[in-house]
Design a protein around this motif. Structure first.
Motif, PDB file in Angstrom:
ATOM      1  N   PRO A   1     -31.645 -45.932 -48.139  1.00  0.00           N
ATOM      2  CA  PRO A   1     -33.009 -46.283 -47.734  1.00  0.00           C
ATOM      3  C   PRO A   1     -34.113 -45.516 -48.463  1.00  0.00           C
ATOM      4  O   PRO A   1     -35.283 -45.853 -48.332  1.00  0.00           O
ATOM      5  CB  PRO A   1     -33.031 -45.952 -46.247  1.00  0.00           C
ATOM      6  CG  PRO A   1     -32.009 -44.885 -46.093  1.00  0.00           C
ATOM      7  CD  PRO A   1     -30.947 -45.177 -47.111  1.00  0.00           C
ATOM      8  N   ALA A   2     -33.757 -44.505 -49.222  1.00  0.00           N
ATOM      9  CA  ALA A   2     -34.755 -43.738 -49.959  1.00  0.00           C
ATOM     10  C   ALA A   2     -34.168 -43.280 -51.284  1.00  0.00           C
ATOM     11  O   ALA A   2     -32.958 -43.106 -51.414  1.00  0.00           O
ATOM     12  CB  ALA A   2     -35.209 -42.530 -49.149  1.00  0.00           C
TER      13      ALA A   2
ATOM     14  N   TYR B   1     -39.348 -44.559 -49.873  1.00  0.00           N
ATOM     15  CA  TYR B   1     -38.540 -45.557 -49.173  1.00  0.00           C
ATOM     16  C   TYR B   1     -38.313 -46.747 -50.103  1.00  0.00           C
ATOM     17  O   TYR B   1     -39.230 -47.183 -50.803  1.00  0.00           O
ATOM     18  CB  TYR B   1     -39.259 -46.023 -47.906  1.00  0.00           C
ATOM     19  CG  TYR B   1     -38.621 -47.231 -47.275  1.00  0.00           C
ATOM     20  CD1 TYR B   1     -37.461 -47.110 -46.519  1.00  0.00           C
ATOM     21  CD2 TYR B   1     -39.160 -48.493 -47.458  1.00  0.00           C
ATOM     22  CE1 TYR B   1     -36.855 -48.218 -45.958  1.00  0.00           C
ATOM     23  CE2 TYR B   1     -38.562 -49.612 -46.904  1.00  0.00           C
ATOM     24  CZ  TYR B   1     -37.412 -49.481 -46.153  1.00  0.00           C
ATOM     25  OH  TYR B   1     -36.816 -50.579 -45.613  1.00  0.00           O
ATOM     26  N   THR B   2     -37.095 -47.260 -50.133  1.00  0.00           N
ATOM     27  CA  THR B   2     -36.780 -48.449 -50.928  1.00  0.00           C
ATOM     28  C   THR B   2     -35.997 -49.430 -50.065  1.00  0.00           C
ATOM     29  O   THR B   2     -34.921 -49.100 -49.561  1.00  0.00           O
ATOM     30  CB  THR B   2     -35.939 -48.084 -52.175  1.00  0.00           C
ATOM     31  OG1 THR B   2     -34.784 -47.362 -51.768  1.00  0.00           O
ATOM     32  CG2 THR B   2     -36.724 -47.241 -53.156  1.00  0.00           C
ATOM     33  N   PRO B   3     -36.528 -50.634 -49.864  1.00  0.00           N
ATOM     34  CA  PRO B   3     -35.790 -51.625 -49.081  1.00  0.00           C
ATOM     35  C   PRO B   3     -34.473 -51.968 -49.774  1.00  0.00           C
ATOM     36  O   PRO B   3     -34.411 -52.011 -51.006  1.00  0.00           O
ATOM     37  CB  PRO B   3     -36.722 -52.842 -49.064  1.00  0.00           C
ATOM     38  CG  PRO B   3     -38.030 -52.382 -49.591  1.00  0.00           C
ATOM     39  CD  PRO B   3     -37.798 -51.130 -50.363  1.00  0.00           C
TER      40      PRO B   3
END
Length: 143
Positions: free
Chosen positions: A41-42, A56-58
């Motif tokens: 998620p990050a 944060y990265t989806p």
């Protein structure tokens, strides 16, 4: 919470116009029913000066469902694949997963069937079949 059994879990899937009414998945393999891959998620990076930055990265969530070769629920995946082949389009699914033993329910949103065997492997007996759905979102909530 009395046990950690997965035997009383309930997974339902609805697939666009193919199966608009959610269908209960049944006939899981003996040792494997369903699994979700871990997500990242990050992302974190460290600068040469020792300062860390993160964001944060989806991420999509990959679910693996393993069914016995004689599972009545195979028709859901076979129908889904047939519809995609005929339309030459992707059909999205939505679903829910209830796990009473841990008092959790999960909402599964916008899933795509990304892996499916065309036939079961034949050994002394037919082997379980593994299907993968890639979900846009999986959200937990209290039951």
């Amino acid at each position: 919470m009395t046990t950690l059994t997965s035997a009383n879990s309930v997974l339902t899937l609805g697939v666009g116009l193919v199966f608009p009414v959610p269908q209960k998945i049944e006939g899981y393999a003996t040792d494997d029913a369903f699994a979700f891959d871990a997500v990242q998620p990050a992302q974190a990076v460290m600068g040469v000066d020792g300062d860390m930055s993160a964001g944060y990265t989806p991420q999509p969530v990959i679910q693996t469902i393993t069914l016995q070769a004689d599972s009545a629920s195979k028709f859901i995946f076979e129908g889904w694949i047939a519809a995609m082949k005929t339309a030459r389009e992707v059909f999205y699914a939505n679903g829910s997963l209830a796990i009473p033993s841990i008092e959790r329910k999960y909402t599964l949103q916008r899933g795509v069937l990304t892996q499916a065997p065309p036939v079961p492997t034949a050994r002394a007996i037919l082997q379980p079949m593994t299907f993968q759905i890639t979900w846009q979102n999986v959200s937990p909530s209290l039951v």
